[in-house]
Scaffold this motif. Structure first.
Motif, PDB file in Angstrom:
ATOM      1  N   ILE A   1       0.835  -1.201   0.000  1.00 49.19           N
ATOM      2  CA  ILE A   1       0.000   0.000   0.000  1.00 49.19           C
ATOM      3  C   ILE A   1       0.870   1.252   0.000  1.00 49.19           C
ATOM      4  O   ILE A   1       0.617   2.214  -0.738  1.00 49.19           O
ATOM      5  CB  ILE A   1      -0.947  -0.014   1.215  1.00 49.19           C
ATOM      6  CG1 ILE A   1      -2.000  -1.119   1.056  1.00 49.19           C
ATOM      7  CG2 ILE A   1      -1.625   1.340   1.407  1.00 49.19           C
ATOM      8  CD1 ILE A   1      -2.853  -1.345   2.294  1.00 49.19           C
TER       9      ILE A   1
ATOM     10  N   VAL B   1       2.359   1.929  -3.487  1.00 44.96           N
ATOM     11  CA  VAL B   1       1.411   2.567  -4.404  1.00 44.96           C
ATOM     12  C   VAL B   1       1.238   4.039  -4.035  1.00 44.96           C
ATOM     13  O   VAL B   1       1.185   4.917  -4.906  1.00 44.96           O
ATOM     14  CB  VAL B   1       0.059   1.840  -4.385  1.00 44.96           C
ATOM     15  CG1 VAL B   1      -0.948   2.563  -5.274  1.00 44.96           C
ATOM     16  CG2 VAL B   1       0.215   0.402  -4.837  1.00 44.96           C
ATOM     17  N   HIS B   2       1.146   4.315  -2.747  1.00 44.88           N
ATOM     18  CA  HIS B   2       0.999   5.703  -2.285  1.00 44.88           C
ATOM     19  C   HIS B   2       2.180   6.552  -2.741  1.00 44.88           C
ATOM     20  O   HIS B   2       2.010   7.698  -3.184  1.00 44.88           O
ATOM     21  CB  HIS B   2       0.867   5.727  -0.758  1.00 44.88           C
ATOM     22  CG  HIS B   2       0.716   7.097  -0.181  1.00 44.88           C
ATOM     23  ND1 HIS B   2       1.777   7.830   0.300  1.00 44.88           N
ATOM     24  CD2 HIS B   2      -0.391   7.884  -0.013  1.00 44.88           C
ATOM     25  CE1 HIS B   2       1.355   8.996   0.744  1.00 44.88           C
ATOM     26  NE2 HIS B   2       0.040   9.056   0.570  1.00 44.88           N
TER      27      HIS B   2
ATOM     28  N   SER C   1      -0.023  -5.466  -5.091  1.00 47.41           N
ATOM     29  CA  SER C   1      -0.045  -4.057  -4.690  1.00 47.41           C
ATOM     30  C   SER C   1      -1.327  -3.382  -5.170  1.00 47.41           C
ATOM     31  O   SER C   1      -1.953  -2.621  -4.428  1.00 47.41           O
ATOM     32  CB  SER C   1       1.177  -3.328  -5.252  1.00 47.41           C
ATOM     33  OG  SER C   1       2.367  -3.831  -4.688  1.00 47.41           O
TER      34      SER C   1
ATOM     35  N   TRP D   1      -4.237  -2.057  -2.602  1.00 49.10           N
ATOM     36  CA  TRP D   1      -4.592  -0.632  -2.615  1.00 49.10           C
ATOM     37  C   TRP D   1      -6.077  -0.453  -2.886  1.00 49.10           C
ATOM     38  O   TRP D   1      -6.735   0.370  -2.232  1.00 49.10           O
ATOM     39  CB  TRP D   1      -3.774   0.107  -3.670  1.00 49.10           C
ATOM     40  CG  TRP D   1      -4.196   1.538  -3.818  1.00 49.10           C
ATOM     41  CD1 TRP D   1      -5.102   2.049  -4.702  1.00 49.10           C
ATOM     42  CD2 TRP D   1      -3.764   2.644  -3.007  1.00 49.10           C
ATOM     43  NE1 TRP D   1      -5.249   3.406  -4.515  1.00 49.10           N
ATOM     44  CE2 TRP D   1      -4.442   3.792  -3.483  1.00 49.10           C
ATOM     45  CE3 TRP D   1      -2.866   2.769  -1.952  1.00 49.10           C
ATOM     46  CZ2 TRP D   1      -4.238   5.062  -2.919  1.00 49.10           C
ATOM     47  CZ3 TRP D   1      -2.665   4.022  -1.388  1.00 49.10           C
ATOM     48  CH2 TRP D   1      -3.342   5.141  -1.868  1.00 49.10           C
TER      49      TRP D   1
ATOM     50  N   LYS E   1      -8.739   1.268  -0.458  1.00 49.87           N
ATOM     51  CA  LYS E   1      -9.564   2.402  -0.882  1.00 49.87           C
ATOM     52  C   LYS E   1     -11.044   2.129  -0.613  1.00 49.87           C
ATOM     53  O   LYS E   1     -11.787   3.031  -0.205  1.00 49.87           O
ATOM     54  CB  LYS E   1      -9.333   2.662  -2.389  1.00 49.87           C
ATOM     55  CG  LYS E   1     -10.101   3.848  -2.942  1.00 49.87           C
ATOM     56  CD  LYS E   1      -9.701   5.143  -2.256  1.00 49.87           C
ATOM     57  CE  LYS E   1     -10.483   6.328  -2.809  1.00 49.87           C
ATOM     58  NZ  LYS E   1     -10.192   7.571  -2.072  1.00 49.87           N
TER      59      LYS E   1
END
Length: 225
Positions: free
Chosen positions: A132, A135-136, A189, A193, A197
């Motif tokens: 996570i 990806v952020h 990933s 994510w 979300k």
């Protein structure tokens, strides 16, 4: 005359694995060699913890755990611990043993309450938080240029107003294999994510700080213990 022991140029010995940047890469990418080497280090760390625990307070003991156990376990775990296999389960067993040692708990005591009380994630949940966070970092343009096109949002169809489109989820490409496709770092990933979300539909996760995104992901997983 001495017989030369030098090998002719171009002659190489074959090997089933090679160590590169502290990670053992084997010919089948099974990570068995790397995990076996890691487990040896983790067992030595558990032995040290079992002796030190009698002489230091618990907060110092936890710091030592992060220094001599977690640091080894965490290294490159996004490569070798994306899926639960017999090999990766060995690491989880040693991690549970470390928490029982620190808490003076019996060998077969439940581990979930210990993970929650110490606020320590299992190896597999740790990988989820790192995915996570990766990806952020990508969505905030903090990754190297070669990784800038790794993730893309799903295309929005204005003719259909769906919840998934409003969430701006990531597009997941089709994969043909379970081992090197669905369980790959890239696919996992995206999946984690998107799940993250969906758990926080009203939160702008991209604008959260690095510290807050880590804290939120960790608290979500600890809540399940």
């Amino acid at each position: 005359m001495f017989r030369s022991r030098l090998k002719p140029i171009g002659e190489f010995n074959s090997s089933s694995s090679i160590k590169y940047l502290g990670v053992f890469l084997d010919q089948h990418l099974s990570w068995n060699k790397h995990i076996s080497d890691l487990c040896c280090k983790l067992r030595r760390a558990n032995g040290a913890l079992s002796k030190i625990r009698h002489y230091v307070p618990i907060n110092i003991l936890v710091n030592i755990f992060y220094a001599i156990f977690d640091s080894h376990m965490r290294y490159a775990c996004q490569l070798w611990a994306q899926s639960e296999t017999n090999s990766t389960q060995r690491v989880l067993i040693l991690q549970k043993r470390a928490l029982r040692v620190m808490s003076f708990s019996p060998p077969r005591s439940p581990s979930a309450p210990l993970f929650k009380s110490f606020e320590i994630l299992t190896i597999f949940d740790l990988v989820k938080t790192l995915n996570i966070f990766f990806v952020h970092q990508h969505l905030n343009f903090k990754l190297p240029p070669d990784l800038c096109d790794s993730f893309n949002f799903k295309e929005v169809d204005h003719h259909y107003s769906t919840r998934c489109q409003s969430l701006r989820l990531l597009k997941c490409p089709k994969v043909s294999t379970a081992t090197y496709g669905q369980k790959s770092f890239y696919i996992q990933s995206i999946a984690q994510w998107n799940l993250f979300k969906r758990q926080h539909p009203s939160t702008n996760l991209i604008e959260l700080s690095t510290k807050n995104i880590k804290r939120l992901a960790k608290s979500d997983l600890l809540y399940q213990y």
